[in-house]
Design an enzyme around this catalytic site. Structure first.
Site, PDB file in Angstrom:
ATOM      1  N   ASP A   1     -11.523  35.356 -35.280  1.00  0.00           N
ATOM      2  CA  ASP A   1     -10.782  34.108 -35.476  1.00  0.00           C
ATOM      3  C   ASP A   1     -11.418  32.956 -34.713  1.00  0.00           C
ATOM      4  O   ASP A   1     -11.122  31.796 -34.946  1.00  0.00           O
ATOM      5  CB  ASP A   1      -9.329  34.269 -35.025  1.00  0.00           C
ATOM      6  CG  ASP A   1      -9.249  34.612 -33.554  1.00  0.00           C
ATOM      7  OD1 ASP A   1      -9.501  35.781 -33.211  1.00  0.00           O
ATOM      8  OD2 ASP A   1      -8.982  33.696 -32.750  1.00  0.00           O
TER       9      ASP A   1
ATOM     10  N   ASP B   1       0.827  -1.212   0.000  1.00  0.00           N
ATOM     11  CA  ASP B   1       0.000   0.000   0.000  1.00  0.00           C
ATOM     12  C   ASP B   1       0.859   1.260   0.000  1.00  0.00           C
ATOM     13  O   ASP B   1       0.367   2.353  -0.283  1.00  0.00           O
ATOM     14  CB  ASP B   1      -0.957   0.009   1.204  1.00  0.00           C
ATOM     15  CG  ASP B   1      -2.157  -0.919   0.973  1.00  0.00           C
ATOM     16  OD1 ASP B   1      -2.154  -1.618  -0.059  1.00  0.00           O
ATOM     17  OD2 ASP B   1      -3.075  -0.946   1.796  1.00  0.00           O
TER      18      ASP B   1
ATOM     19  N   GLY C   1      -9.091  27.386 -37.281  1.00  0.00           N
ATOM     20  CA  GLY C   1     -10.107  27.724 -38.259  1.00  0.00           C
ATOM     21  C   GLY C   1      -9.674  27.619 -39.710  1.00  0.00           C
ATOM     22  O   GLY C   1     -10.219  26.829 -40.476  1.00  0.00           O
ATOM     23  N   LEU C   2      -8.670  28.394 -40.103  1.00  0.00           N
ATOM     24  CA  LEU C   2      -8.282  28.409 -41.510  1.00  0.00           C
ATOM     25  C   LEU C   2      -7.733  27.065 -41.942  1.00  0.00           C
ATOM     26  O   LEU C   2      -7.924  26.619 -43.059  1.00  0.00           O
ATOM     27  CB  LEU C   2      -7.233  29.500 -41.739  1.00  0.00           C
ATOM     28  CG  LEU C   2      -7.818  30.853 -42.124  1.00  0.00           C
ATOM     29  CD1 LEU C   2      -6.712  31.881 -42.254  1.00  0.00           C
ATOM     30  CD2 LEU C   2      -8.593  30.748 -43.444  1.00  0.00           C
TER      31      LEU C   2
END
Lengths: 427, 514
Positions: free
Chosen positions: B274, B36, B409-410
């Site tokens: 953006d 343990d 995004g682009l």
């Protein structure tokens, strides 16, 4: 056949051993599942235990291996403990479900844990019953990986020992090589022996259940790992004979290990030298380069994997280190004796642990390198000691000639890193 | 009995360790078998703590079971108190010790210790880690908190941050900044870095900030009832939640709630064009209840995502998460079964997952980007830089966290336009993540890309790899294979060898050994 000579002034085999009992900062045997489930590709390890067991396996795996692992935990719940559910029926159900989902599984290990042992779930009986249900496609065995029975690498020992009684009988004169090694190392080992004309080699564990390993009175076996005491006893019980040797770590250890087998099989000195000369030279060269940072440095071993004694032998004899304390969870004379013979007298040999007392000794010794578990490494680094995590030694290919340089590098890296870092502000 | 592959939470005694390790001058004596002790490495490795957790394990073994495990507990307890000189100790059992019923609490009480002994009930077979932490902190507060006068200045305690928590270290810093700006003094932060003496003076605060209900709610409720301290209900993760939190504190204290938001960037980052591509991205959210609730609001209201599913692994939060799911018109998944979570994600097919390290792996397998928002923690969840989740800086950090896994995004458009390009294809993943994705062997139109793809490493000069050596090379892990190949070829060339044999490979390996 080789130039291994015991150290002047005697070895450590008869040195007094400091035996300690107290808090042990070690893993339990369940941890072995992390490498065993990769080694045996058709095996599944089912721990019968608690959430703690599942959490340990996940944490010990470090980066979780999410490519659906071939291990899992059947977690005991309150109903199991209160006797409201029949644990065996529950287990049968979970196993049936598991095997239905994984038809590629051919061997199932039921692995006992601390809770399953304390409440006395008879996994041997369960394994017998489940074998009858799922034979011939699946063989079910059981062993204990519990912390109350096993320390770290003893889990592999218990697993392999559980396989010995079901090995087929043979009268053939065969060599059995025992211990889970990385595939690339295993291949090197077999090809070295084949090149000496030692064939009829069997491996335990085999990579798959169909690669049958058999055993009988004409079997001789060599251990590749120093933590296989129970497996050793089971193999002897089946009539096999042990070839005692130092472990194949480092150039010297590998040569001595191979030589013991070569002698058993009557390999000529000439053949032995032809086969080993080139890899020996390479190993020496690699060690010489990799151990530059280790020469003249001191080392302190906390007990962890039972690899400590052979490693201390390698580091002191081949890398120029001085051992201050060599701790091992357990010491078996039949297994560790040959390495202790070669380890020059001087270091404190200790067995078992009381971690606080041992930490006091480690702090007093202030070795150049302290080998310890993951729970202690960062705290000791913060106190200014340089540490090497012991667990890396069981997860990395370190055996035999071609890995001897890597083994030295594993120890050299923390020392080189310390020398490389310039973190104190410039004045 | 339940088959489990991966768990979201550890056992309750690990929760107790998170509290003990967070605190100072407190020691935990845990009745537990050897093995343990693995739990220590969670703290020293994952969180990179430079001290051992203040935990003494009795580490009993099978041979002790027949004899005197109770005696072992007492001896360990005595040793620990003598060696570590704590101001208070907590005592409890792990799952195995619970079965042998030694009653550590009773044993510790009979030992005549002069420091407070706080017994813990940690039912391992029915509860989990968060419960263990919450219960432990509650017991410590209940045993140590002393009635006293309020501080002259309006002050609060911050409740809930523990060791091994998700960004707790930085959340506390950000929370203190927020409170300081409002004119509220911090009396005690607990359990993180608190001593038993600090806990004793918690009732001096005027109110409590409950930062993490998972680990602090029981203590907050007890302090409310027994020391008349109200506690905050809003967890300030996200812009809206932070503003609500400020209003809540203003209502409790009567202080003005106008705060300088000049360092808050999320709103403009989200409004700027953006970010248009984020609109309506379908997200699945899974983690602990608190972080899931906060992220549902952030995802919908502050990022413009569409929430397609939410869930939590801690059953204690089932009720609020179900209510929230209803509000969002989705089904709540309350489960700690990793495979069930995976099935749900597969069925919902979201465009992004906000989850834990587990969901990150699920996402990897299903090809869905994932941002990690909640415990269970991984070494990666302890960045060296300041990266809180709460408050205004937390909102800024979260914006970055949620955007990072996505293809920008682009780039998305370009992928649609030039999807057949062998170097710039959609299976390759976002271009700012480095080239980890393997090239597909077939392009989308079904034709082979083989001849367009350059060989992994060109065969150099006249060196020929013999079959054995080549086979051996393939056994080397892929991430060092390239280096091994290059080294071996360089070595062969230097030696004027025309062929690379198995021996050459290892001669080279030895040559370059470091």
């Amino acid at each position: 056949m080789n130039d291994l000579s015991p150290p002047q002034g005697g070895g450590c085999r008869n040195a007094p051993v400091l035996k300690e009992r107290g808090q042990r900062e070690v893993f339990c045997g369940l941890t072995g599942i992390i490498w065993l489930h990769r080694k045996m590709q058709d095996a599944f390890f089912l721990v019968v235990g608690s959430r703690t067991c599942a959490h340990l396996l996940q944490s010990a795996a470090g980066v979780m291996i999410f490519a659906e692992p071939r291990f899992g935990t059947a977690i005991l719940e309150e109903t199991d403990l209160a006797g409201m559910a029949d644990a065996h029926k529950e287990l049968d159900r979970e196993v049936a479900r598991l095997l239905a989902r994984r038809p590629d599984i051919r061997q199932l290990f039921l692995v006992g844990s601390c809770p399953s042992e304390v409440i006395k779930i008879d996994l041997a009986r369960a394994a017998e019953r489940l074998t009858q249900i799922h034979a011939p496609h699946v063989r079910v065995l059981n062993y204990s990986g519990s912390g109350i029975e096993t320390t770290f690498t003893q889990g592999e020992d218990a697993c392999l020992a559980s396989m010995v009684p079901v090995l087929k009988d043979t009268q053939a004169r065969e060599l059995m090589l025992v211990g889970a090694l990385p595939d690339v190392v295993e291949d090197q080992m077999v090809s070295l022996l084949s090149a000496m004309g030692v064939d009829n080699i069997r491996l335990l564990p085999a990579r798959r259940i169909d690669d049958t390993t058999a055993i009988g009175p004409n079997t001789v076996f060599a251990l590749t790992q120093p933590f296989l005491g129970d497996t050793h006893a089971e193999l002897v019980r089946r009539g096999a004979r042990h070839i005692a040797a130092p472990f194949p770590l480092g150039e010297e250890g590998t040569t001595a290990w191979l030589a013991a087998i070569a002698q058993e099989f009557g390999v000529s000195k000439e053949t032995f030298d032809t086969v080993t000369a080139a890899p020996r030279a390479r190993a020496r060269k690699a060690i010489a380069q990799a151990s530059e940072a280790l020469q003249g440095k001191s080392i302190f071993f906390f007990p962890d994997s039972q690899l400590e004694i052979p490693l201390a032998r390698f580091l002191t004899r081949e890398c120029g280190m001085t051992a201050l304390e060599v701790g091992s969870p357990y010491i078996h004379d039949a297994v560790h004796g040959p390495d202790l013979d070669l380890l020059a007298a001087g270091p404190q040999i200790s067995e078992g642990q009381d971690v606080d007392l041992q930490l006091d000794r480690a702090r007093a010794a202030r070795a150049d390198l302290t080998v310890c578990g993951l729970g202690l490494a960062n705290p000791l680094e913060a106190e200014g000691l340089t540490t090497k995590w012991a667990i890396e030694l069981v997860f990395t290919p370190i055996h035999f000639y071609e890995q001897a340089g890597d083994l030295a590098s594993l120890f050299a890296r923390p020392i080189r890193r310390k020398a490389a870092l310039r973190l104190e502000a410039a004045e | 009995m339940k088959l489990t592959v991966w768990t979201y939470e550890g056992p309750p005694h690990v929760g107790a360790m998170r509290v003990a390790t967070a605190m100072k001058d407190l020691h935990f004596v845990l009745h537990a078998p050897q093995g343990d002790t693995y739990a220590d490495l969670l703290f020293t490795m994952i969180e990179r703590r430079d001290h051992r957790p203040p935990v003494t394990y009795t580490t009993f073994q099978a041979r002790d079971l027949g004899s005197d495990t109770a005696g072992l507990f007492k001896a360990s307890c005595m040793d620990a108190v003598e060696r570590f000189e704590p101001k208070a100790i907590i005592v409890g059992s792990s799952c195995t010790a619970e079965l042998i019923q030694d009653d550590p609490a009773g044993l510790a009480e009979t030992m005549g210790l002069t420091i407070p002994v706080i017994p813990l009930e940690l039912p391992s077979y029915s509860r989990k880690e968060n419960f263990g932490a919450d219960e432990t902190f509650y017991q410590i507060v209940r045993h140590l908190a002393q009635p006293q006068d309020r501080t002259a200045q309006i002050s609060c305690n911050i409740l809930g941050p523990t060791a091994l928590g998700f960004r707790n270290r930085d959340d506390v810093v950000e929370m203190k900044t927020l409170l300081a700006e409002m004119g509220v003094a911090v009396n005690v932060v607990a359990p993180l870095n608190a001593t038993p003496d600090d806990v004793a003076r918690m009732p001096a605060a005027h109110f409590n900030v409950l930062l993490y209900p998972e680990t602090g709610e029981a203590a907050a409720r007890w302090l409310e009832k027994n020391h008349d301290q109200p506690f905050t209900k809003v967890v300030p993760i996200g812009v809206g939640a932070t503003r609500d939190f400020i209003a809540e504190v203003a209502a409790i204290t009567g202080l003005p709630c106008a705060l300088d938001e000049s360092r808050l960037r999320l709103p403009w980052w989200s409004k700027s064009v953006d970010s248009t591509y984020l609109t309506g991205k379908r997200v699945f959210i899974f983690g602990d209840g608190t972080h899931v609730a906060a992220h549902a609001r952030i995802a919908r209201d502050e990022m413009g995502f569409e929430v397609v599913g939410i869930g939590c692994y801690n059953r204690e939060m089932a009720r609020p998460v179900r209510a929230l799911a209803k509000e969002y018109g989705v089904e709540a998944l309350i489960s700690d079964d990793y495979l069930e979570v995976e099935e749900t994600i597969e069925a919902l097919a979201p465009e992004m997952i906000l989850g834990t390290q587990m969901e990150r792996h699920i996402g990897k397998r299903l090809g869905i980007p994932c941002a990690v928002i909640s415990a269970p923690v991984h070494v990666q969840d302890y960045p060296a830089r300041f990266s809180p989740q709460v408050g205004f800086e937390g909102a800024n950090v979260i914006f970055d966290t949620l955007v990072h896994p996505l293809v920008m995004g682009l780039e998305e458009h370009l992928l649609t336009m030039f999807r057949d390009d062998f170097e710039f294809h959609d299976a390759a993943g976002p271009s700012h993540h480095g080239g980890h994705s393997p090239l597909p062997t077939e392009d989308v139109s079904g034709g082979s890309l083989e001849d367009q793809i350059k060989p992994e490493l060109p065969q150099d000069g006249n060196v020929i790899w013999l079959m054995d050596a080549e086979k051996e090379l393939k056994k080397i892990p892929f991430f060092v294979r390239g280096k091994a190949k290059r080294n071996t070829e360089t070595y062969a060339q230097e030696k004027g060898l025309g062929e690379i044999s198995l021996d050459t490979l290892y001669e080279a390996k030895a040559h370059y050994a470091r």
